[in-house]
Write a protein that holds these residues in place. Structure first.
Motif: not given
Lengths: 237, 237, 237, 237, 237, 237
Positions: D167, D175, D179
């Motif tokens: 990211y 995530l 993200e």
């Protein structure tokens, strides 16, 4: 004058190549000019339930075109969830044509599945498919005889097919795509090696046709099919 | 000892033949040993509606096997009404892999449809498909540049793929069907010409695998893919 | 001797009754002996998108059998999710036959939908459907002319159809179910009022047939169809 | 800086609540932050026909999202007639992951069906599903042992899963949706309690990733999964 | 004032004609004014698998409308791949209504399939279908008794149905299409010959209705159904 | 004596919890005893095409059960390709019930999609769904008013629903699964806050029921629904 400059009664160059699929019991790559069809014959472990106890075998056929066999890409039929009406018509025609020259009880209670997959399409795919499928079926039966699965050849005769049509007023043999698109009448003939008719389909795309025209198409088809049968004989020799 | 007597890090014989489909904008027949996949790239007149106004193009892929590509005949997916989960996984993988090396805005708001049809299947069909599809896509872009549909080559790099696995305890490269069926771990790697990883998929069929084993598979894949990229370069030269 | 004791060239009793459906623009209940088909012609508010801008109209047809039209109850096709191959073949045939005698630009950019629903089936349903559908279509065009939706009659000729077959070695006209089941060869002919051929379909169920046999079937069909056209003329008078 | 201000190697708050479904033999509500998945394990009276005589059991999994689990309402898959490709990929992954740690012969010839229904989706639904499904499966096996349907615990180890990604250039663990949407690389890892790898999937969404980056994602996953396994242990204690 | 000038408690002209389908074991053409439904009862060779060993029979029903039964042509459901929600509601209602007056064990382990095909639709098709289906079912049971397939009549009572509604503020009996489209409340009642209620369905299309209004609809229905039962008695006499 | 020992006119414990779904514009978790339904209301960006220009909005509903909401696991409907007849009946009922108390023009040309997903099923899922959906819809309208998407509350009244039945000869309120399975008569009532009837459905499972019995069921329902409406008022306060 035909786009290809062929005479009205001239076939395209035709080739039949057998034993092209490593795993199938029988196979044939057939080309009619730029039309290319891969035909396989598969001996199925298990046929449909209604075969059991019937004392005879069955031959079924499936037909499909690769999406980019055609000038413009064609959508895969799996994405619309079912075979189109045209596909179903053709698969039924191929199956009927092969069964018409087969002694079904001689197969035993087994099913042979014929697959005709069009790799390239320039007109006449169904007639090429029938012509090539006969070779694949013959090879499959040879494979079965070699393994004593059957004792006699179930094939009673050859079968082959060709299209004819009336293109710019002239009856012509073995239409390629550009002729087919422009033809007034489109006809498919399926005949045996002995000259018997198995299937006749004639359709007026625009103007109805006369009996005389239809008989001329039949005469052309007879000539083309005798060439195809001769080539089949040479291929399996 | 592998069934084929290949060394653990030896690929099967690979061939890439381009311009094999008369009507497609790009095409490639790829073989990895007995595995044969026909890949075509079609420039579609009309892409999906969401492309309009997006300022970029799209590459989508479809994958299918001929029914008798396999040792036993496989049922056509059109007859079950939808692509199987396996087919969908593979088509998504092929599409992602090609998009990862393509400058999508450079295509304009157009869609390229990749078709990968397996003519014969002896393991590794998805990795062969990716490797051949890149050549078909390259040819399609050349066709578009020749006609000034695009001005620069949208391809940023090569992409190719290979399978690896742990066969009887030994990490080996490019599994054929008999190895694949017996492997403990099965992994597919998609990498670029520069060695970047685009996709990694590793699955323990029986016993979980260790990080060390996985790194060894990755090392094997890197070697195989650099051979494939070299062959791609030679093919398009 | 035929089961019905009819002469080989004798049709069953045929009736055509028009204006049988209260809401349809055109309709006809056609009976060929015990075969009963309800045909309607519907002027559709909106045709398919590709009609727009084409400058011509279209005629499409759908065909279905009530589940208990048949000796044994037949499963509804809606329950298998799609029309069968046979149904699709028949609907395509009906549509082609009617379009062949219609001046499509004279309809304007509209679609006429023909529905042929078999209330009772005793052989020859597709030929009865074509024969009755022509009457329904004629009535629909009259309705449209009466409302000035069109100014000239788009029909260029009559069209009618009949089946023939070789039953116990004898060519016979207009097969009913028991004959059809036992026939060696089954053929359907679609012809115009002027005697032009629109569609010919002949199939060998068992033994291939000869050209002479086929010509005899064609001769029988010509006789039957001229009777049907005469009855159509009487019906619309 | 991550949107949630978590450190790169920090999981979201994870909870596992078991025995949440009154009728299921095993169940677990798993949450990874705002992601909530209800997992049930059902002992099926009758498994697939191919189980009979195989001497072993089977575990299969299905996955679905409630329409409004997502930020925008998602169309129900039943309305498009089939599970999407994404759904099928995920259900196959869940099933494989659980089977990898199960002694299938110890189940007997029975099938356990795992259902993972996403009540709320904020990224990582498939990894949450695997982690919770293990608890449901464990509870189902306890239920079976309590009733003497099986005599030993078929589970050989824990299995849990987590996603990682790159990211804004930084490798991060677990995530969440915002993200995930923006990540360059997205990877899912499935590992056992002993640290063996069951499944690895890494995909470059934009730029290919390097071996070093991939190893860093693997390192993060290992940390996350050991936390998940600890929580599983605590849950079933 | 009703469009048809009928009194609020007046039925349309109702006719029941039996033995209208040549091949069905039982049949009835029922008309409620311009609404026409062809009902057949088919004794099925083979019922569903769960009938075996149950010691009782089953009655199932299917319902369909011809495409041009309606004022505007309706799309065939086979083309959308499945029966609509409305169709399924109606078929379930017909089946339940008939089973409610049938002694199922007296049929033996057989299935009777009822088909209700609407030839023309002017409101009240489901109630006409139930009323006519009872006659077809009765005829089917007579056929079975005549052949000693069953020994006693499985029918315990008559069953018939009618619709009612609140049209421009007034409760009225047996709505035709124009009334039905404009009605505030629409209700269907299914009752036995002895006056027992088998099914009640009332729906407020716009404004909720009161208990008093509902009781008035019930009163109207009772009157109409007693007329229908009288006509059924006359028909089977 | 009821299995739960409730008095004939006693509801199970009912709870309504709103704002349970993070992303939906409105939501409610409703429980009737062990029956648990998650209801969400989603404001759709784009409604069906026929809304455009209609000057009013629309409310549609979908209903589904998690596979293991039930005592035995139920097959997912996505796997049979379409919602069952029962599911479609219920979704139509929920939509009609909500629209009956909504001023559709006050929504503007927008669609609200209601999703009712049954997490646990112990009878009465459709009536719980309607009762909870009203709360979700109310919350959605509040959300829209807060954002000035609408200016007045489109809800004209409350709507709630309950089932009744005749269990071992006694009319009882709010059937749970074991009662429902054994009931002679099963009825569902949908009523407004002011006591108007929106929908009535009564079905005799075995013996027809009398008008008196039906009125007693209606009386029970009225009591239960007034409790439900009181709880709705408390929930949104």
């Amino acid at each position: 004058m035909r786009p290809s400059k062929r005479a009205p009664d001239a076939m395209r160059k035709v080739t039949l190549e057998r034993a092209v699929a490593r795993y199938a019991e029988g196979s044939c790559l057939v080309t009619f000019g730029e039309t290319k069809v891969l035909c396989t014959a598969s001996l199925e472990e298990r046929g449909p339930p209604w075969l059991r106890g019937s004392g005879k075998g069955w031959i079924t056929a499936e037909y499909s075109m690769l999406p980019r066999a055609t000038h413009e890409r064609t959508r895969r039929e799996v994405n619309s969830g079912k075979p189109s009406g045209r596909t179903q018509e053709i698969q039924r025609l191929i199956g009927r044509s092969l069964r018409a020259v087969t002694n079904l009880p001689a197969i035993g209670e087994k099913q042979i599945s014929i697959d005709c997959d069009v790799l390239q399409a320039d007109g006449g795919t169904r007639t090429a498919a029938i012509t090539g499928a006969w070779v694949a079926l013959h090879e499959c039966f040879s494979w079965m005889r070699a393994r004593s699965i059957i004792s006699v050849d179930p094939l009673r005769d050859h079968v082959a097919a060709v299209s004819c049509g009336i293109y710019k007023g002239t009856p012509v043999l073995d239409l390629e795509y550009v002729e087919d698109s422009a033809a007034d009448t489109d006809a498919n003939f399926v005949m045996t090696g002995k000259g018997g008719i198995v299937e006749v389909q004639g359709t007026a795309e625009q103007e109805p046709f006369s009996e005389e025209q239809f008989l001329e198409l039949l005469r052309l088809a007879r000539g083309g099919i005798s060439e195809l049968v001769a080539l089949q004989k040479q291929t399996i020799a």
